[in-house]
Design a protein around this motif. Structure first.
Motif, PDB file in Angstrom:
ATOM      1  N   ALA A 113       0.863  -1.186   0.000  1.00  0.00           N
ATOM      2  CA  ALA A 113       0.000   0.000   0.000  1.00  0.00           C
ATOM      3  C   ALA A 113       0.895   1.231   0.000  1.00  0.00           C
ATOM      4  CB  ALA A 113      -0.880   0.005   1.249  1.00  0.00           C
ATOM      5  N   PRO A 114       0.419   2.334  -0.582  1.00  0.00           N
ATOM      6  CA  PRO A 114       1.269   3.535  -0.661  1.00  0.00           C
ATOM      7  C   PRO A 114       1.542   4.153   0.710  1.00  0.00           C
ATOM      8  CG  PRO A 114      -0.947   3.975  -1.523  1.00  0.00           C
ATOM      9  CD  PRO A 114      -0.866   2.502  -1.289  1.00  0.00           C
ATOM     10  N   THR A 115       0.854   3.661   1.746  1.00  0.00           N
ATOM     11  CA  THR A 115       1.051   4.189   3.108  1.00  0.00           C
ATOM     12  C   THR A 115       1.968   3.294   3.942  1.00  0.00           C
ATOM     13  OG1 THR A 115      -1.033   3.092   3.587  1.00  0.00           O
ATOM     14  CG2 THR A 115      -1.137   5.466   3.231  1.00  0.00           C
ATOM     15  N   ASP A 116       2.514   2.238   3.343  1.00  0.00           N
ATOM     16  CA  ASP A 116       3.395   1.297   4.046  1.00  0.00           C
ATOM     17  C   ASP A 116       4.826   1.818   4.151  1.00  0.00           C
ATOM     18  OD1 ASP A 116       1.382  -0.612   4.205  1.00  0.00           O
ATOM     19  OD2 ASP A 116       2.131  -1.816   2.520  1.00  0.00           O
ATOM     20  N   ALA A 117       5.560   1.253   5.099  1.00  0.00           N
ATOM     21  CA  ALA A 117       7.016   1.439   5.148  1.00  0.00           C
ATOM     22  C   ALA A 117       7.646   0.099   5.498  1.00  0.00           C
ATOM     23  CB  ALA A 117       7.400   2.488   6.177  1.00  0.00           C
ATOM     24  N   ILE A 118       8.896  -0.051   5.140  1.00  0.00           N
ATOM     25  CA  ILE A 118       9.651  -1.234   5.579  1.00  0.00           C
ATOM     26  C   ILE A 118      10.808  -0.747   6.430  1.00  0.00           C
ATOM     27  CG2 ILE A 118      11.202  -3.088   4.795  1.00  0.00           C
ATOM     28  CD1 ILE A 118       9.266  -3.368   2.365  1.00  0.00           C
ATOM     29  N   ILE A 119      10.950  -1.374   7.589  1.00  0.00           N
ATOM     30  CA  ILE A 119      12.079  -1.007   8.456  1.00  0.00           C
ATOM     31  C   ILE A 119      13.007  -2.206   8.632  1.00  0.00           C
ATOM     32  CG2 ILE A 119      10.775   0.757   9.726  1.00  0.00           C
ATOM     33  CD1 ILE A 119      10.645  -1.260  12.098  1.00  0.00           C
TER      34      ILE A 119
END
Lengths: 338, 338
Positions: A24-30
């Motif tokens: 989703a365009p609101t995701d992040a990966i850390i």
């Protein structure tokens, strides 16, 4: 990547699973800097919560942002971030009222006992630290992600503050950090209920003024004895069992406040008892996100040391031992170095 | 003197009983100006609360002080007074914290459906009016003694106020007066849950902006529909059954407040549901005494007319008919003229 996966009660394995990917365009990966095992992870580990399929474990996290979706504006790759176990959009009416853990777009985080993790609702969930933290700050920041924020909510929900006597039921990491929170909130007297020497010691370090070793009805009687027969103004419940909930409600005076943050399992409360107890009852999944800026600030300035609850640290690959040590109460809280 | 006595479920008789007598220096005796039947009187009348022996009924009262014990200083013979169903010393730590209904010396009042009544803890319980009231004010002052004060506490416990949507579960006198209280406290929107035309009409008069006729899950769905899917900020529960408590808790949004003032009977609450609902829950026997000065003032200035809940008035000798009419829901609330 390597990740801890629960296959069956008591069976945690660290194995290769697929890397997370932005969907989703609101995701992040850390990329995780450290991970840890939560008291609530023990519910499925002990078979009290059912497991339908192999379950990637972990919902507490600090780390460095590696990638963000196209709509993410508040964090960017390279930043060190802390987030909550409950992701939140930060914009809905429930978030704005101070309850991000019940956000209309909430996703309960999972899979952070791993090298990398996908974080939904990144803009409303992740809080960047002022810079890259020194290594010794990482356990404290990791604690903020859940146990500190949860203990803090327990103390806030119990209306701990100046002039108040606060009793804390539960000497796990959350209970101990509720003691720290009550101290920071200015409570006059803080009674930790614990029968374990190492936990009593930490409770004292965090600000407990009294220790009560009795439990159940005897614990309640002891709290009444310490409070002129009335009960505590504020009680934090940080276990989630029938006994601990009863103990908490019965330890509070009429008009007092019970903040309950132990995830309730098979607990039923008598409406009649609640009615005549005249306590205020408030709890649930802690709205950690609302406290993070303040908690990060306290940690950054080295005013609080919540990471002291980690009394065991093992590499991620030894997650099974971390679970076992917590299950057997050999460890208060176990950190996994990634 | 004449008094209403419950002998068995459904069997209320008005008979001669002994006059009350001062036994403690803190007692007072009042001559009742009017009495009334409470929704909670219906619990033993319906056999839901057991009766061990013939029970003098009634706990709401206004009247003229006839005699006081040697230590009573705040009221004197000849004064018109209003008191609470829960007597309180007014000096203990619980009273001073705003919870006189849980006073350490609390005595639950009884025997006020009679010509005279003994009031314990007179100094901390009775509030004199500014003078002898006009006859038309008596029903309003009588309402303040319990149903108005209880509805008021429900609204306060639910944190009704400006900007808030308040839902009221229960269209008895307490529920209707919770509507009045929410309006006085400045609530933006007040949803009365009622399926009775006469009660809906009174709810509108008291300030309800919306009426919901559905109950249970359908009632909850309707409240959600009216509040953008989120639930009400504030919910007052004024019944005390399992269904009404569930309906109240489920009608509130996360972080919202449920004030419950219906005396709970055979109600059990799921700890897990409460946890994830994230509501604030507060209730119990209403601390009416703390609100009396303000309520008497509002009534004296004719700003509120809570006595409108009395839609039946009969002489004390016809108390049996008053109980029957309320039991059959032919009357919202019955006044007994003494």
């Amino acid at each position: 990547m390597r990740a801890a996966v629960l296959h069956a009660p008591g069976d945690v394995r660290v194995e290769e699973i697929a890397e997370p990917a932005i969907t989703a365009p609101t995701d992040a990966i850390i990329r995780l800097s450290a991970a840890c095992v939560c008291g609530s992870d023990l519910w499925p580990y002990r078979g009290i919560e059912p497991i339908d399929a192999p379950m990637p474990m972990g919902h507490e996290y600090v780390g460095v942002v590696e990638e963000v979706g196209s709509e993410v504006k508040n964090v960017k790759p390279g930043q060190f971030v802390v987030g909550s176990f409950a992701t939140s959009d930060g914009t809905c009416e429930i978030c704005l009222s101070g309850y991000p853990s019940s956000c209309v777009h909430r996703v309960f985080q999972s899979g952070t006992q791993a090298e990398r993790a996908l974080i939904a609702n990144a803009d409303g969930t992740l809080v960047p630290t002022p810079g890259m933290p020194d290594a010794d700050l990482i356990p404290h920041l990791l604690a903020a992600s859940d146990v500190l924020g949860t203990g803090w909510f327990g103390a806030v929900a119990a209306e701990a503050g100046p002039g108040r006597t606060v009793a804390v039921v539960g000497d796990g990491a959350v209970g101990l950090l509720a003691v720290l929170a009550a101290e920071q909130l200015g409570a006059e007297r803080i009674i930790a209920m614990s029968r374990h020497a190492s936990r009593q010691k930490l409770a004292r370090e965090f600000g407990a003024t009294d220790i009560v070793t009795e439990r159940g009805d005897e614990g309640v009687a002891k709290i009444k004895e310490l409070t002129g027969g009335l009960g505590a103004h504020s009680v934090v419940e940080a276990v989630g069992t029938q006994e601990s909930m009863n103990q908490a409600i019965r330890s509070a005076r009429p008009g007092g406040h019970v903040g309950f943050v132990g995830v309730n399992h098979d607990v039923t409360l008598s409406g009649e008892e609640l009615f005549f107890s005249q306590v205020h009852l408030h709890g649930g999944p802690a709205p950690v996100r609302q406290y993070l800026p303040h908690l990060i600030d306290l940690i950054w300035q080295r005013k609080i040391s919540p990471g002291k609850v980690f009394d065991l640290a093992v590499p991620l690959d030894e997650a099974a031992e971390a679970y076992k040590a917590m299950d057997e109460r050999r460890a208060i809280k176990a950190m996994l170095t990634v």
